[in-house]
Design a protein around this motif. Structure first.
Motif, PDB file in Angstrom:
ATOM      1  N   SER A   1      19.566 -10.100  31.382  1.00 15.71           N
ATOM      2  CA  SER A   1      20.179 -11.395  31.635  1.00 15.71           C
ATOM      3  C   SER A   1      20.849 -11.852  30.350  1.00 15.71           C
ATOM      4  O   SER A   1      20.236 -11.815  29.282  1.00 15.71           O
ATOM      5  N   ILE A   2      22.100 -12.256  30.454  1.00 13.18           N
ATOM      6  CA  ILE A   2      22.848 -12.790  29.320  1.00 13.18           C
ATOM      7  C   ILE A   2      23.159 -14.241  29.652  1.00 13.18           C
ATOM      8  O   ILE A   2      23.836 -14.523  30.641  1.00 13.18           O
ATOM      9  N   SER A   3      22.640 -15.168  28.874  1.00 14.92           N
ATOM     10  CA  SER A   3      22.842 -16.607  29.110  1.00 14.92           C
ATOM     11  C   SER A   3      22.517 -16.982  30.548  1.00 14.92           C
ATOM     12  O   SER A   3      23.243 -17.747  31.179  1.00 14.92           O
ATOM     13  N   GLY A   4      21.456 -16.424  31.076  1.00 16.52           N
ATOM     14  CA  GLY A   4      21.017 -16.753  32.418  1.00 16.52           C
ATOM     15  C   GLY A   4      21.753 -16.037  33.536  1.00 16.52           C
ATOM     16  O   GLY A   4      21.474 -16.265  34.703  1.00 16.52           O
ATOM     17  N   VAL A   5      22.689 -15.164  33.194  1.00 14.58           N
ATOM     18  CA  VAL A   5      23.454 -14.432  34.206  1.00 14.58           C
ATOM     19  C   VAL A   5      22.894 -13.014  34.312  1.00 14.58           C
ATOM     20  O   VAL A   5      22.924 -12.262  33.336  1.00 14.58           O
ATOM     21  N   PRO A   6      22.369 -12.637  35.490  1.00 10.06           N
ATOM     22  CA  PRO A   6      21.828 -11.284  35.661  1.00 10.06           C
ATOM     23  C   PRO A   6      22.936 -10.234  35.594  1.00 10.06           C
ATOM     24  O   PRO A   6      24.019 -10.430  36.145  1.00 10.06           O
ATOM     25  N   MET A   7      22.647  -9.146  34.909  1.00  5.39           N
ATOM     26  CA  MET A   7      23.629  -8.088  34.688  1.00  5.39           C
ATOM     27  C   MET A   7      22.956  -6.733  34.818  1.00  5.39           C
ATOM     28  O   MET A   7      21.784  -6.585  34.467  1.00  5.39           O
ATOM     29  N   LEU A   8      23.721  -5.772  35.292  1.00  2.36           N
ATOM     30  CA  LEU A   8      23.277  -4.385  35.349  1.00  2.36           C
ATOM     31  C   LEU A   8      24.211  -3.571  34.461  1.00  2.36           C
ATOM     32  O   LEU A   8      25.438  -3.696  34.572  1.00  2.36           O
ATOM     33  N   VAL A   9      23.649  -2.785  33.561  1.00  7.21           N
ATOM     34  CA  VAL A   9      24.431  -1.887  32.717  1.00  7.21           C
ATOM     35  C   VAL A   9      24.002  -0.472  33.074  1.00  7.21           C
ATOM     36  O   VAL A   9      22.813  -0.142  32.990  1.00  7.21           O
ATOM     37  N   VAL A  10      24.952   0.350  33.507  1.00  7.65           N
ATOM     38  CA  VAL A  10      24.641   1.727  33.887  1.00  7.65           C
ATOM     39  C   VAL A  10      25.398   2.685  32.990  1.00  7.65           C
ATOM     40  O   VAL A  10      26.477   2.369  32.480  1.00  7.65           O
ATOM     41  N   THR A  11      24.818   3.863  32.803  1.00  7.93           N
ATOM     42  CA  THR A  11      25.451   4.876  31.972  1.00  7.93           C
ATOM     43  C   THR A  11      25.523   6.191  32.733  1.00  7.93           C
ATOM     44  O   THR A  11      24.724   6.443  33.634  1.00  7.93           O
ATOM     45  N   ASP A  12      26.483   6.988  32.335  1.00  6.10           N
ATOM     46  CA  ASP A  12      26.584   8.362  32.800  1.00  6.10           C
ATOM     47  C   ASP A  12      26.888   9.201  31.564  1.00  6.10           C
ATOM     48  O   ASP A  12      28.062   9.444  31.241  1.00  6.10           O
ATOM     49  N   PRO A  13      25.849   9.584  30.819  1.00  5.95           N
ATOM     50  CA  PRO A  13      26.075  10.341  29.583  1.00  5.95           C
ATOM     51  C   PRO A  13      26.858  11.633  29.805  1.00  5.95           C
ATOM     52  O   PRO A  13      27.657  12.022  28.959  1.00  5.95           O
ATOM     53  N   ALA A  14      26.664  12.301  30.946  1.00  6.11           N
ATOM     54  CA  ALA A  14      27.387  13.555  31.213  1.00  6.11           C
ATOM     55  C   ALA A  14      28.890  13.309  31.310  1.00  6.11           C
ATOM     56  O   ALA A  14      29.691  14.137  30.879  1.00  6.11           O
ATOM     57  N   ALA A  15      29.288  12.170  31.850  1.00  2.00           N
ATOM     58  CA  ALA A  15      30.712  11.819  31.952  1.00  2.00           C
ATOM     59  C   ALA A  15      31.154  10.952  30.772  1.00  2.00           C
ATOM     60  O   ALA A  15      32.324  10.589  30.689  1.00  2.00           O
ATOM     61  N   ASP A  16      30.219  10.608  29.866  1.00  2.00           N
ATOM     62  CA  ASP A  16      30.496   9.774  28.696  1.00  2.00           C
ATOM     63  C   ASP A  16      31.084   8.418  29.114  1.00  2.00           C
ATOM     64  O   ASP A  16      32.068   7.959  28.546  1.00  2.00           O
ATOM     65  N   ARG A  17      30.454   7.776  30.102  1.00  2.00           N
ATOM     66  CA  ARG A  17      30.933   6.483  30.607  1.00  2.00           C
ATOM     67  C   ARG A  17      29.784   5.485  30.689  1.00  2.00           C
ATOM     68  O   ARG A  17      28.620   5.853  30.815  1.00  2.00           O
ATOM     69  N   MET A  18      30.159   4.210  30.626  1.00  2.00           N
ATOM     70  CA  MET A  18      29.203   3.134  30.858  1.00  2.00           C
ATOM     71  C   MET A  18      29.906   2.036  31.637  1.00  2.00           C
ATOM     72  O   MET A  18      31.136   1.959  31.648  1.00  2.00           O
ATOM     73  N   ARG A  19      29.100   1.211  32.293  1.00  2.00           N
ATOM     74  CA  ARG A  19      29.646   0.110  33.083  1.00  2.00           C
ATOM     75  C   ARG A  19      28.648  -1.042  33.043  1.00  2.00           C
ATOM     76  O   ARG A  19      27.467  -0.849  33.310  1.00  2.00           O
ATOM     77  N   ALA A  20      29.130  -2.236  32.717  1.00  2.00           N
ATOM     78  CA  ALA A  20      28.336  -3.463  32.797  1.00  2.00           C
ATOM     79  C   ALA A  20      28.858  -4.244  33.997  1.00  2.00           C
ATOM     80  O   ALA A  20      30.073  -4.405  34.148  1.00  2.00           O
ATOM     81  N   MET A  21      27.948  -4.728  34.852  1.00  2.00           N
ATOM     82  CA  MET A  21      28.363  -5.344  36.113  1.00  2.00           C
ATOM     83  C   MET A  21      27.558  -6.599  36.420  1.00  2.00           C
ATOM     84  O   MET A  21      26.342  -6.620  36.229  1.00  2.00           O
ATOM     85  N   VAL A  22      28.277  -7.610  36.914  1.00  2.00           N
ATOM     86  CA  VAL A  22      27.655  -8.830  37.406  1.00  2.00           C
ATOM     87  C   VAL A  22      28.134  -9.022  38.843  1.00  2.00           C
ATOM     88  O   VAL A  22      29.340  -9.138  39.079  1.00  2.00           O
ATOM     89  N   PRO A  23      27.219  -9.056  39.819  1.00  2.00           N
ATOM     90  CA  PRO A  23      27.651  -9.294  41.198  1.00  2.00           C
ATOM     91  C   PRO A  23      28.069 -10.751  41.368  1.00  2.00           C
ATOM     92  O   PRO A  23      27.399 -11.659  40.867  1.00  2.00           O
ATOM     93  N   LEU A  24      29.198 -10.970  42.062  1.00  2.00           N
ATOM     94  CA  LEU A  24      29.699 -12.330  42.240  1.00  2.00           C
ATOM     95  C   LEU A  24      29.506 -12.859  43.662  1.00  2.00           C
ATOM     96  O   LEU A  24      29.044 -13.967  43.852  1.00  2.00           O
TER      97      LEU A  24
END
Length: 174
Positions: free
Chosen positions: A53-76
């Protein structure tokens, strides 16, 4: 999951300190976890990512090390029912005010997201992007802004100025 949190927290304590001005090490799942736990000590590892949670906003951060990618997501909200005007406004914001964060639709859901290659991601870049993602989530339906600078040449400044003009016009009557 408690064991993973314990391992990640232990790695925070054992992490080497890098001299100021020295190049940052590549971002990894473990380093990302240390940064996220510093931002939210109640963060939880989930699969290849983290819930926090960042400033009370729930967030999901996912990674894919094999693809060298990351994604931070907040559902709206559910994507169903979005109007053409709302979609247009989000696309305009993606061009000039959302900055490094973006509005996106996936799996029937509207999201505030930040997507980036994992290994070149720097600590301050990550922290700024998480803040921008939270800001576009908070300002969805109003200013649609990442909260920092605006990139020129887009439609948002005129749209935002329109509100000020309307208020000034109303104020003339006082």
């Amino acid at each position: 999951m408690a064991w993973l949190r314990t391992i990640l927290m232990a790695s925070v304590l054992a992490a080497p300190v890098f001299a100021q001005g020295a190049p940052e090490p590549p971002m990894t799942y473990e380093r990302l976890g240390r940064i996220l736990f510093a931002l939210d000590d109640k963060a939880q590892p989930v699969g290849r990512g983290f819930q926090l949670s960042i400033s009370g906003v729930p967030m999901l951060v996912v990674t894919d090390p094999a693809a060298d990618r990351m994604r931070a997501m907040v559902p709206l909200r559910p994507a169903e029912g979005l109007t053409a005007e709302e979609l247009m406004r989000m696309m305009q914001a993606n061009f000039d005010t959302a900055l490094d964060a973006r509005y996106a639709v996936a799996k029937g859901q509207l999201w505030a997201v930040f997507i980036h290659p994992l290994s070149p991601l720097q600590k301050d870049q990550l922290i700024s992007a998480l803040g921008q993602t939270v800001n576009i989530a908070r300002t969805y339906g109003t200013l649609y802004t990442g909260g920092a600078l605006q990139f020129g040449g887009g439609d948002s400044p005129g749209i935002q100025r329109q509100l000020i003009e309307e208020l000034l016009k109303k104020g003339e009557e006082i």
